[in-house]
Design an enzyme around this catalytic site. Structure first.
Site, short mmCIF file in Angstrom:
data_model
loop_
_atom_site.label_atom_id
_atom_site.label_comp_id
_atom_site.label_asym_id
_atom_site.label_seq_id
_atom_site.Cartn_x
_atom_site.Cartn_y
_atom_site.Cartn_z
N ALA A 1 -4.36 -33.29 16.61
CA ALA A 1 -3.70 -34.59 16.43
C ALA A 1 -2.40 -34.73 17.22
O ALA A 1 -2.09 -35.81 17.72
CB ALA A 1 -3.42 -34.82 14.96
N HIS B 1 -15.01 -33.43 16.27
CA HIS B 1 -15.08 -34.38 15.16
C HIS B 1 -15.72 -35.70 15.59
O HIS B 1 -15.52 -36.72 14.96
CB HIS B 1 -13.67 -34.64 14.59
CG HIS B 1 -13.07 -33.43 13.92
ND1 HIS B 1 -11.82 -33.41 13.37
CD2 HIS B 1 -13.58 -32.17 13.73
CE1 HIS B 1 -11.56 -32.20 12.86
NE2 HIS B 1 -12.61 -31.44 13.09
#
Ligand SMILES: [Zn+2]
Length: 347
Positions: free
Chosen positions: A129, A224
């Site tokens: 992130a 992901h």
């Protein structure tokens, strides 16, 4: 034109003496001389001379890898850096000494990692992130993250997809709007650049935003999934973004969803398996911008046979398992590294 006086360009400490590279400017350009001074005997001898481009060919691998620099003249710093970055050091303290005498102090760790990349046979990067937040995408886990009041598991979940589709839909629509304003930063571009130079093999990412590909990275494993792809949750057919935005149903009657991994779902094996395999076998794995709370970033030092490096704004528990840790914003650290990478690779 007159010859200039001999200048000391590089001075290296050797056992019991000093090895110097001296140079002077002549009508035909620079001329170099290697001088070895023996402290005990008090003798000096010229052991080699030459007029190659920077004189550094007069130094052998022993000087580079096992001896310590005492002085590096500004005129020759860039050329010395290039040699230092391409040598594969086994003597850690000699390596540190060369790095510290040729790079600014703030860049020592970044320069070491550039050396590791340039001397690695295979390198894989894993991003999280922190790589995306610098493109002004809210991070889901940090304190500033826009999810601080909402539990992501209630919205980004198979449960919400099946039973609260309106909420699920508005959440992902908002994320897509947010993503439309984001673009890759210099850190993304640096990684794409190194792949182009053949210096990294792949980027595995926990991010679903597609910014690595937007920057030009070719081999990207999206652990992901991707928010830029859409499919029917029921039959799996790939569908265009507009069908999701307009809340259409698939021809089979199923709901349309983004291609991200939802809470309650498995990671996609087609991305996961090759990424893990590459990381296990690589000479070097670099983890960038993840909190180390998420598998596999936190397990990487244990599973890889190669060296490991960690770049993150906050250094957290688990960082101590990595061979090299660099504290800083991903974009800034990678940009610094890219400057040195360009300096030695662009001819
Ligand atoms: Zn369908």
């Amino acid at each position: 034109m007159m010859k200039t006086a001999w200048e000391t360009l590089l001075s290296i400490g050797s056992e019991g003496g000093v090895l110097e590279l001296k140079g002077r400017l002549t009508e035909d350009g620079w001329y170099f001389r290697r001088v070895v001074s023996d402290m005990e005997e008090g003798s000096r001898r010229f052991s080699a001379e030459g007029s190659d481009e920077d004189g550094l060919a007069l130094l052998d691998d022993y000087a580079w890898l096992s001896l310590y620099p005492l002085y590096v003249d500004n005129k020759i710093t860039t050329a010395v850096r290039k040699r230092v970055l391409f040598h594969r050091y086994r003597n850690e303290s000699a390596f540190s000494a060369w790095i510290e005498s040729t790079f600014p102090e703030d860049d020592w760790e970044a320069a070491k990692l550039v050396n590791w990349i340039l001397t690695s046979g295979s390198t894989v990067v894993l991003t999280g992130a922190g790589m995306s937040t610098e493109s002004s995408l809210p991070d889901f886990r940090s304190k500033e993250g826009w999810w601080k009041n909402i539990d992501p598991r209630t919205v980004a979940s198979t449960e919400a997809l099946s039973h609260h589709y309106d909420l699920f839909h508005s959440f992902y629509k908002a994320r897509l709007d947010n993503l439309d304003q984001a673009s890759p930063h210099n850190g993304h571009r640096a990684l794409a650049n190194w792949e182009k130079y053949g210096r990294i093999d792949a980027v595995a990412t926990q991010n679903v935003d597609g910014l690595h590909q937007a920057a030009g990275s070719q081999t990207v494993y999206e652990l992901h999934g991707s928010i830029r792809r859409f499919r029917c949750h029921q039959c799996g057919e790939e569908l265009p973004r507009s069908t999701f935005i307009e809340k259409e149903a698939c021809s089979c009657g199923g709901r349309i969803r983004p291609g991200v991994v939802l809470f309650g779902e498995m990671l996609p094996a087609e991305a996961w398996e090759p990424a893990m395999e590459k990381m296990e076998r690589s000479d070097l794995s670099i983890v960038i911008g993840t909190s180390l709370e998420v598998y596999p970033a936190n397990q990487l030092p244990a599973v890889t046979r190669g060296r490991t490096a960690y770049i993150n704004k906050d250094i957290q528990t688990g960082a101590g398992d990595f061979d090299l840790v660099i504290r800083g914003n991903a974009g800034e650290v990678l940009t610094t590294m890219n400057t040195y990478m360009d300096e030695v690779l662009m001819e």
